[in-house]
Motif scaffolding. Structure first.
Motif, PDB file in Angstrom:
ATOM      1  N   LEU A   1       5.479 -33.333 -53.318  1.00 55.14           N
ATOM      2  CA  LEU A   1       4.483 -34.441 -52.697  1.00 55.14           C
ATOM      3  C   LEU A   1       3.093 -33.548 -52.848  1.00 55.14           C
ATOM      4  O   LEU A   1       2.046 -33.916 -53.145  1.00 55.14           O
TER       5      LEU A   1
ATOM      6  N   ALA B   1      -0.856 -39.358 -52.957  1.00 51.37           N
ATOM      7  CA  ALA B   1       0.252 -38.816 -52.690  1.00 51.37           C
ATOM      8  C   ALA B   1       1.131 -39.371 -51.540  1.00 51.37           C
ATOM      9  O   ALA B   1       2.368 -39.261 -51.664  1.00 51.37           O
TER      10      ALA B   1
ATOM     11  N   THR C   1      12.299 -36.323 -48.189  1.00 45.67           N
ATOM     12  CA  THR C   1      11.178 -36.239 -48.986  1.00 45.67           C
ATOM     13  C   THR C   1      10.739 -34.592 -49.633  1.00 45.67           C
ATOM     14  O   THR C   1      11.329 -33.896 -48.793  1.00 45.67           O
TER      15      THR C   1
ATOM     16  N   ALA D   1       4.684 -40.834 -51.637  1.00 44.61           N
ATOM     17  CA  ALA D   1       5.832 -40.278 -50.505  1.00 44.61           C
ATOM     18  C   ALA D   1       6.591 -41.400 -49.822  1.00 44.61           C
ATOM     19  O   ALA D   1       7.826 -41.584 -49.478  1.00 44.61           O
TER      20      ALA D   1
ATOM     21  N   VAL E   1       4.364 -30.949 -44.794  1.00 46.83           N
ATOM     22  CA  VAL E   1       5.342 -32.045 -45.292  1.00 46.83           C
ATOM     23  C   VAL E   1       6.533 -31.928 -44.055  1.00 46.83           C
ATOM     24  O   VAL E   1       6.831 -32.893 -43.946  1.00 46.83           O
TER      25      VAL E   1
END
Length: 198
Positions: free
Chosen positions: A154, A185, A149, A189, A136
């Protein structure tokens, strides 16, 4: 060295014992797991096992961590779409394999009066989430995801639908499950649902 030569004390004996521990879990579950059986499967004396792992829970935890780390590699394709899909597919492949089924069996609640799995096994899964966080972070650096984020949220959202089917509903899982989990997911996000301030 001949195939029948002693394994010694190095990486080969560690690998043999950890593999034997997973086999033992697959065959007998947590309640029936014994160090004696693991030593016999690995072709070593039980004192060799106890020298590295003072008790069976330490051995089980190490075997689970090794299995998860080996079978669920952390991808780095340069694309968050592909990384999440590969991560989810690796999880599905592993969870459907004998080692994966053994790990899941350890995590499932036990019947009343049966030995409870060691709490450290849960750390194995928390550690795997932690190791996946760079997937991520790299996506944020590339501008694919918003800077705020939350990587852990996530990744948890990615794996949750897979574990739901395996642990709760007992449904089969495959690439379609993995791809849907990755898409879910990623959509969440990109919609900003994992912002650290939300």
């Amino acid at each position: 060295m001949s195939p029948d030569a002693p394994l010694g004390r190095g990486p080969r004996v560690r690998a043999a014992v950890l593999a034997a521990a997973i086999d033992e879990l697959s065959t007998h579950g947590y309640a029936g797991f014994t160090v004696d059986n693991v030593a016999q499967r690995a072709g070593v004396h039980k004192t060799t096992v106890y020298r590295r792992w003072p008790n069976r829970d330490d051995l089980i935890t190490d075997a689970l961590a090794d299995s998860v780390a080996t079978e669920i590699p952390i991808p780095d394709t340069g694309s968050i779409d592909e990384d999440l899909r590969e991560l989810a597919r690796s999880l599905v492949t592993w969870i459907s394999s004998p080692p994966g089924r053994a790990v899941i069996a350890v995590m499932l609640p036990t019947a009343a009066g049966q030995p409870r799995p060691p709490d450290p096994t849960r750390h194995v899964f928390r550690d795997r989430i932690r190791r996946a966080l760079p997937v991520v972070a790299r996506a944020v650096e590339r501008g694919e995801l918003a800077p705020d984020t939350d990587p852990a949220e996530l990744i948890k959202t990615l794996v949750a639908p897979i574990y739901l089917r395996v642990l709760i509903t007992g449904e089969p899982v495959g690439d379609k499950t993995a791809d849907a989990a990755a898409a879910l997911a990623l959509t969440a996000a990109r919609a900003g649902l994992f912002g650290r301030s939300t």
